[in-house]
Design a protein around this motif. Structure first.
Motif, mmCIF file in Angstrom:
data_model
loop_
_atom_site.group_PDB
_atom_site.id
_atom_site.type_symbol
_atom_site.label_atom_id
_atom_site.label_comp_id
_atom_site.label_asym_id
_atom_site.label_seq_id
_atom_site.Cartn_x
_atom_site.Cartn_y
_atom_site.Cartn_z
ATOM 1 N N ARG A 1 0.833 -1.206 0.000
ATOM 2 C CA ARG A 1 0.000 0.000 0.000
ATOM 3 C C ARG A 1 0.869 1.257 0.000
ATOM 4 O O ARG A 1 0.550 2.243 -0.663
ATOM 5 N N ALA A 2 1.975 1.195 0.751
ATOM 6 C CA ALA A 2 2.876 2.360 0.803
ATOM 7 C C ALA A 2 3.504 2.603 -0.573
ATOM 8 O O ALA A 2 3.588 3.742 -1.045
ATOM 9 N N ILE A 3 3.920 1.511 -1.231
ATOM 10 C CA ILE A 3 4.522 1.639 -2.565
ATOM 11 C C ILE A 3 3.496 2.213 -3.552
ATOM 12 O O ILE A 3 3.806 3.055 -4.388
ATOM 13 N N GLN A 4 2.266 1.772 -3.414
ATOM 14 C CA GLN A 4 1.205 2.250 -4.330
ATOM 15 C C GLN A 4 0.700 3.637 -3.941
ATOM 16 O O GLN A 4 -0.209 4.176 -4.559
ATOM 17 N N GLY A 5 1.260 4.178 -2.849
ATOM 18 C CA GLY A 5 0.869 5.522 -2.406
ATOM 19 C C GLY A 5 -0.475 5.553 -1.714
ATOM 20 O O GLY A 5 -1.077 6.621 -1.553
ATOM 21 N N LYS A 6 -0.974 4.386 -1.265
ATOM 22 C CA LYS A 6 -2.287 4.361 -0.619
ATOM 23 C C LYS A 6 -2.179 4.435 0.899
ATOM 24 O O LYS A 6 -3.162 4.667 1.589
ATOM 25 N N GLU A 7 -0.992 4.169 1.432
ATOM 26 C CA GLU A 7 -0.823 4.204 2.893
ATOM 27 C C GLU A 7 -0.605 5.655 3.298
ATOM 28 O O GLU A 7 0.300 6.310 2.782
ATOM 29 N N GLY A 8 -1.434 6.158 4.185
ATOM 30 C CA GLY A 8 -1.307 7.554 4.586
ATOM 31 C C GLY A 8 0.058 7.884 5.179
ATOM 32 O O GLY A 8 0.965 8.358 4.486
ATOM 33 N N GLU A 9 0.201 7.593 6.469
ATOM 34 C CA GLU A 9 1.421 7.950 7.197
ATOM 35 C C GLU A 9 2.385 6.771 7.242
ATOM 36 O O GLU A 9 2.023 5.688 7.680
ATOM 37 N N HIS A 10 3.593 6.955 6.748
ATOM 38 C CA HIS A 10 4.626 5.950 7.015
ATOM 39 C C HIS A 10 5.974 6.630 6.941
ATOM 40 O O HIS A 10 6.112 7.717 6.375
ATOM 41 N N LEU B 1 11.389 1.057 1.153
ATOM 42 C CA LEU B 1 10.203 0.290 0.739
ATOM 43 C C LEU B 1 10.574 -0.773 -0.289
ATOM 44 O O LEU B 1 10.127 -1.917 -0.206
ATOM 45 N N ALA B 2 11.428 -0.387 -1.246
ATOM 46 C CA ALA B 2 11.837 -1.349 -2.279
ATOM 47 C C ALA B 2 12.597 -2.505 -1.635
ATOM 48 O O ALA B 2 12.394 -3.681 -1.994
#
Ligand SMILES: Nc1ncnc2c1ncn2[C@@H]1O[C@H](COP(=O)(O)OP(=O)(O)OP(=O)(O)O)[C@@H](O)[C@H]1O
Length: 304
Positions: free
Chosen positions: A14-23, A30-31
């Motif tokens: 989700r973070a990679i796809q830009g869907k995770e708000g705060e990280h 991430l990679a």
């Protein structure tokens, strides 16, 4: 605790796809996390590939037969007249729910069954549990008795939670002493006393569906099993219970049992399973790495 991931695969995705708000991860981190998750999963799958099979499903066909469906002929007098006249019911409706499914599950595997409503996931699990007879020409072969409690086993509504825990443990093959010894751990895991301090003394029919599902999961997951089947139990609890249940599934997988998970939550499937089987209209459309199958299923679902 065995096999605890620092970050869950679905969170990284989700973070990679830009869907995770705060990280707090950089793109490089991430990679690297994603690569690590893929590598660990591939390693577990390669190890499991040589393990002993626990479930062999061979050309499985399941047909539900509904007597007197929708015609009003399902009445007692109708049935009696058919018995007297020795006629077979002309009004049996057949639902061919599972159509020639074959796969092998091995120790150490956790397998997600995915697919849209009515595709045949629960029916497949029920057949593995021995609850539904396969049609001739195929069948299910299991190593030991898969846990029936994993698949919405009917705990007894009139018995208290306390009695159901003990009866459930006995039904899974524990001795009375073992059941008593596991009792408190099961109650603590279910956390239903946080909802109602008297819950264990109440009949199960007084439980909410979430409370009942939590107790059922806690009983089923209380001991290491050869084959554990979980049908949508992950969707019923709150976020804390879900995280706790998912952790328990990873532990069971690490202790070399086989875990089947049916869920509509692709995040839960990605976080608990290494392999996924996509079922559509009673047939296997895809069987393989969880990410590949979940990606394909999500892309297909989006097309409508
Ligand atoms: N007891 C039953 N009697 C008759 N038909 C049934 C019965 N249970 C399921 N079916 C039918 O079998 C097919 C497969 O149902 P199943 O419950 O296995 O699907 P599922 O993939 O688990 O669905 P869901 O995601 O909605 O839980 C559906 O067409 C359903 O209507």
């Amino acid at each position: 605790m065995a096999d605890t991931p620092k970050v869950l695969p679905s969170q990284v995705l989700r973070a990679i796809q830009g869907k995770e708000g705060e990280h707090s991860f950089s793109e490089e981190e991430l990679a690297a996390l994603r690569a690590q998750i893929i590598e660990e999963r591939a390693k577990r799958r390669a190890e499991a590939a040589t393990n002993q099979p626990t479930v062999v499903v061979d050309n499985l066909n399941i047909v539900y037969r509904i007597h007197g469906a929708g015609t009003g002929r399902g009445s007692a007098t109708g049935a009696l007249s058919r018995i007297v006249s020795r006629r077979t019911s002309p009004t049996i409706r057949e639902v061919h729910a599972v159509r020639g499914i074959s796969f092998v599950a091995r120790r150490g595997e956790s397998i997600g069954l995915i697919g849209r409503n009515g595709s045949g996931k629960s029916t497949t699990l029920a057949a593995i549990a021995g609850l539904l007879p396969p049609e001739k020409g195929g069948g299910v072969y299991t190593d030991g008795q898969p846990s029936l409690l994993g698949i919405n086993a009917a705990l007894m509504p009139d018995l208290t939670g306390e009695r159901n825990v003990i009866v459930g443990c006995l039904a899974m093959g524990m001795s009375k002493a073992e059941a008593n010894a596991r009792y408190q751990g099961i109650v603590d895991f279910s956390r239903i006393q946080e909802t109602n301090p008297h819950a264990m003394n109440l009949p199960m029919k007084a439980y909410s569906s979430g409370m009942a599902a939590r107790l059922r999961f806690a009983i089923a997951a209380s001991r290491d099993q050869d084959v554990l089947m979980i049908d949508e139990a992950l969707a019923t609890g709150d976020a804390k219970f879900q995280a706790q249940s998912e952790q328990r599934i990873r532990e069971l997988r690490a202790s070399a049992g086989t875990v089947f998970v049916v869920s509509h939550s692709m995040a839960a499937i990605r976080d608990t399973c290494d392999r996924a089987i996509w079922i559509e209209a009673g047939k296997i459309l895809m069987d393989g790495d969880v990410d590949e199958v979940a990606d394909a299923y999500e892309a297909w679902s989006k097309q409508g």
